[in-house]
Design a protein around this motif. Structure first.
Motif, PDB file in Angstrom:
ATOM      1  N   MET A  12       0.841  -1.194   0.000  1.00 35.85           N
ATOM      2  CA  MET A  12       0.000   0.000   0.000  1.00 35.85           C
ATOM      3  C   MET A  12       0.877   1.245   0.000  1.00 35.85           C
ATOM      4  O   MET A  12       1.995   1.224   0.507  1.00 35.85           O
ATOM      5  CB  MET A  12      -0.903   0.025   1.247  1.00 35.85           C
ATOM      6  N   HIS A  14       1.980   4.601   1.393  1.00 37.12           N
ATOM      7  CA  HIS A  14       1.943   5.324   2.653  1.00 37.12           C
ATOM      8  C   HIS A  14       2.739   6.612   2.501  1.00 37.12           C
ATOM      9  O   HIS A  14       3.524   6.777   1.582  1.00 37.12           O
ATOM     10  CB  HIS A  14       2.541   4.497   3.799  1.00 37.12           C
ATOM     11  N   ARG A  36       2.298   7.063   7.488  1.00 34.58           N
ATOM     12  CA  ARG A  36       0.931   7.563   7.594  1.00 34.58           C
ATOM     13  C   ARG A  36       0.160   7.070   6.378  1.00 34.58           C
ATOM     14  O   ARG A  36       0.702   7.059   5.259  1.00 34.58           O
ATOM     15  CB  ARG A  36       0.897   9.094   7.624  1.00 34.58           C
ATOM     16  N   ARG A  37      -1.099   6.669   6.585  1.00 33.63           N
ATOM     17  CA  ARG A  37      -1.869   6.138   5.460  1.00 33.63           C
ATOM     18  C   ARG A  37      -2.159   7.229   4.434  1.00 33.63           C
ATOM     19  O   ARG A  37      -2.191   8.423   4.744  1.00 33.63           O
ATOM     20  CB  ARG A  37      -3.184   5.534   5.955  1.00 33.63           C
ATOM     21  N   GLU A  38      -2.355   6.804   3.195  1.00 32.33           N
ATOM     22  CA  GLU A  38      -2.771   7.729   2.157  1.00 32.33           C
ATOM     23  C   GLU A  38      -4.185   8.229   2.442  1.00 32.33           C
ATOM     24  O   GLU A  38      -4.959   7.577   3.139  1.00 32.33           O
ATOM     25  CB  GLU A  38      -2.740   7.047   0.788  1.00 32.33           C
ATOM     26  N   ASP A 138      -8.278   0.049  10.071  1.00 32.01           N
ATOM     27  CA  ASP A 138      -7.517  -0.647   9.032  1.00 32.01           C
ATOM     28  C   ASP A 138      -6.579  -1.706   9.590  1.00 32.01           C
ATOM     29  O   ASP A 138      -5.820  -2.324   8.838  1.00 32.01           O
ATOM     30  CB  ASP A 138      -6.716   0.363   8.201  1.00 32.01           C
ATOM     31  N   GLU A 140      -4.062  -1.170  11.487  1.00 30.24           N
ATOM     32  CA  GLU A 140      -2.740  -0.610  11.721  1.00 30.24           C
ATOM     33  C   GLU A 140      -2.670   0.088  13.082  1.00 30.24           C
ATOM     34  O   GLU A 140      -3.672   0.601  13.589  1.00 30.24           O
ATOM     35  CB  GLU A 140      -2.397   0.407  10.620  1.00 30.24           C
TER      36      GLU A 140
END
Length: 362
Positions: A12, A14, A36-38, A138, A140
Motif C-alpha cells: 500500500m 503510505h 501515515r496512510r494515504e 484498518d 494498523e
C-alpha cells in the motif's frame, strides 16, 4: 519541516513522516520515521504545528498502566495544526484550516453512545480508537502527535478558533476537554461553589473554565506555594490540604469537587467538603483503588463519579467556549530534542503548566 515522502509499504502507498517515539518501555524517546496512510475519501492530512505533552504520554511509554503497548510508541493526543490536503469527499475542512486532534481518532459510530455524541464512551466492537498506541479500523497501529503530519477522518478533527494561538490550543484537546466535560455536565455556573483539587496541567484549566462559567472557584492544593498563580488564573479562594483546619473550615461547602490528582488521596475527607447532593468527580487515575466509606455518602445524599474527556461535539463546544472567553493553556514551548528532559520535569511538577512541542523541530 520537510514535506511527507510517499512510498510503498506492505503493498500500500503510505506517507513517510518524521516523529519522536519510545522504542521500548521506559526507553528515552528518539527520532524515527513512521508511515501515515494515504488519504481516504473522508480523510484530511494535517501539518502538525504543535503537540502537547500529557502526563498520560509518560504513563504509557513507561508501561505504568500495566500494558507494555505496541512499541515503538509515538505519543501525543494534544495536536494543533493546519490542513494540508483533503480527501475527495471531505466537506468539513479545506486546505489552510486550523484544526486539532484530541485523544481519539475513531470509534464504532454505531453504538448508543456514539450516536449520542459520546464517542469517548464508545461501547462498540471497534471501541474508542486512541490517537496513539491503538489499533485503527484498518488494523494498523495508531501513531500520535509527536510527529510532523497525521492523517485523520474529518469527523474526528476539531476546528480551532482564530482567537486561540495554535501552541496554546494544543493542550485544550486533552486538558481542556477533560475539565470542561464534567464542569458542563454537573452544571458549574453562577451560584455554584466548585473546588478544583490540584493546580497542575489539568487543574489550572479547571480553574480557568469554572471561573469563565461563573462559578465560585476554590483551589485545594497540598500547599500554598502556587496560591498567587491560582488567584491569577481565576480562583476566588485557595486552601492548603496539608492543613487539617482546611477540612474543618470548608466542611459542607461545595456543590462540585473535581479531583485532578493521580495520587491516592483520602476521598472520605474530601467528601466531607460537599454540600447535600454534592458530587466529587474523579479525573486523576491513581495506582491503587480508592476506598470510600458508605457513611461518607449516605447521610447527605452525596455522590462520587468519574469522567473522561468529551465527545467530538462537546470538544468543539469547549474550543468555541475557550475562544469566546479568551482561555488558553499556560504553556512552555520546547524543541523536540528536549522531550525527555520535559518528561522528567513533568514528573517533578516543574512546569507551569503544560509543555508543548514545536513540531517544526522534529
Amino acid at each position: 519541516m520537510g514535506h511527507p515522502e510517499r512510498r510503498i509499504l506492505g503493498g500500500m502507498t503510505h506517507t513517510s513522516v518524521s516523529a519522536y517515539a519510545a522504542p521500548a518501555p521506559k526507553a528515552p524517546l528518539e527520532r524515527i520515521t513512521i508511515p501515515r496512510r494515504e488519504l481516504g475519501a473522508h480523510d484530511i492530512l494535517i501539518d502538525i504545528k504543535y503537540a502537547g505533552i500529557c502526563h498520560s504520554d509518560i504513563h504509557t511509554v513507561r508501561a505504568e498502566w500495566g500494558d507494555d503497548g505496541a512499541f515503538p510508541i509515538v505519543p501525543g493526543h494534544e495536536i494543533a495544526g493546519v490542513v494540508a490536503e483533503v480527501g475527495a469527499e471531505v466537506t468539513r475542512y479545506r486546505a489552510g484550516d486550523r484544526v486539532g486532534v484530541g485523544c481519539f481518532v475513531d470509534s464504532c459510530r454505531e453504538c448508543a453512545n456514539c450516536l449520542a455524541g459520546l464517542e469517548q464512551y464508545c461501547t462498540g466492537e471497534l471501541g474508542n480508537v486512541g490517537t496513539y498506541n491503538a489499533t485503527g479500523r484498518d488494523g494498523e497501529t495508531t501513531y500520535g502527535g509527536y510527529s510532523t503530519h497525521i492523517v485523520v477522518d474529518e469527523n474526528y478533527a476539531l476546528r480551532i478558533p482564530e482567537s486561540i494561538p495554535l501552541d496554546a490550543a494544543a493542550p485544550l484537546l486533552c486538558a481542556g476537554i477533560t475539565l470542561y466535560s464534567p464542569l458542563a455536565h454537573w452544571q458549574a455556573g453562577p451560584g455554584k461553589k466548585v473546588a478544583v483539587v490540584g493546580l497542575g496541567g489539568l487543574g489550572h484549566m479547571g480553574v480557568k473554565i469554572a471561573h469563565a462559567m461563573g462559578a465560585e472557584v476554590t483551589v485545594l492544593s497540598q500547599s500554598l506555594r502556587k496560591k498567587d498563580d491560582g488567584l491569577r488564573l481565576g480562583a476566588d479562594h485557595y486552601y492548603a490540604t496539608s492543613d487539617p483546619a482546611t477540612f474543618e473550615e470548608l466542611a459542607g461547602t461545595f456543590d462540585l469537587i473535581v479531583n485532578t490528582v493521580s495520587a491516592n488521596l483520602d476521598l472520605n475527607a474530601y467528601l466531607g467538603l460537599l454540600r447535600t447532593d454534592g458530587t466529587l468527580v474523579q479525573l486523576g487515575a491513581p495506582e491503587n483503588p480508592l476506598p470510600v466509606a458508605a457513611f461518607a455518602l449516605i447521610p447527605q445524599r452525596k455522590s462520587i463519579a468519574g469522567s473522561m474527556i468529551g465527545g467530538i461535539q462537546e470538544t468543539q463546544e469547549m474550543l468555541d467556549f475557550c475562544g469566546e472567553h479568551g482561555l488558553t493553556a499556560d504553556i512552555e514551548v520546547i524543541t523536540a530534542d528536549r522531550i525527555n528532559e520535559a518528561y522528567e520535569r513533568v514528573m517533578a511538577s516543574d512546569v507551569r503548566y503544560r509543555f508543548v512541542i514545536d513540531t517544526a523541530t522534529i
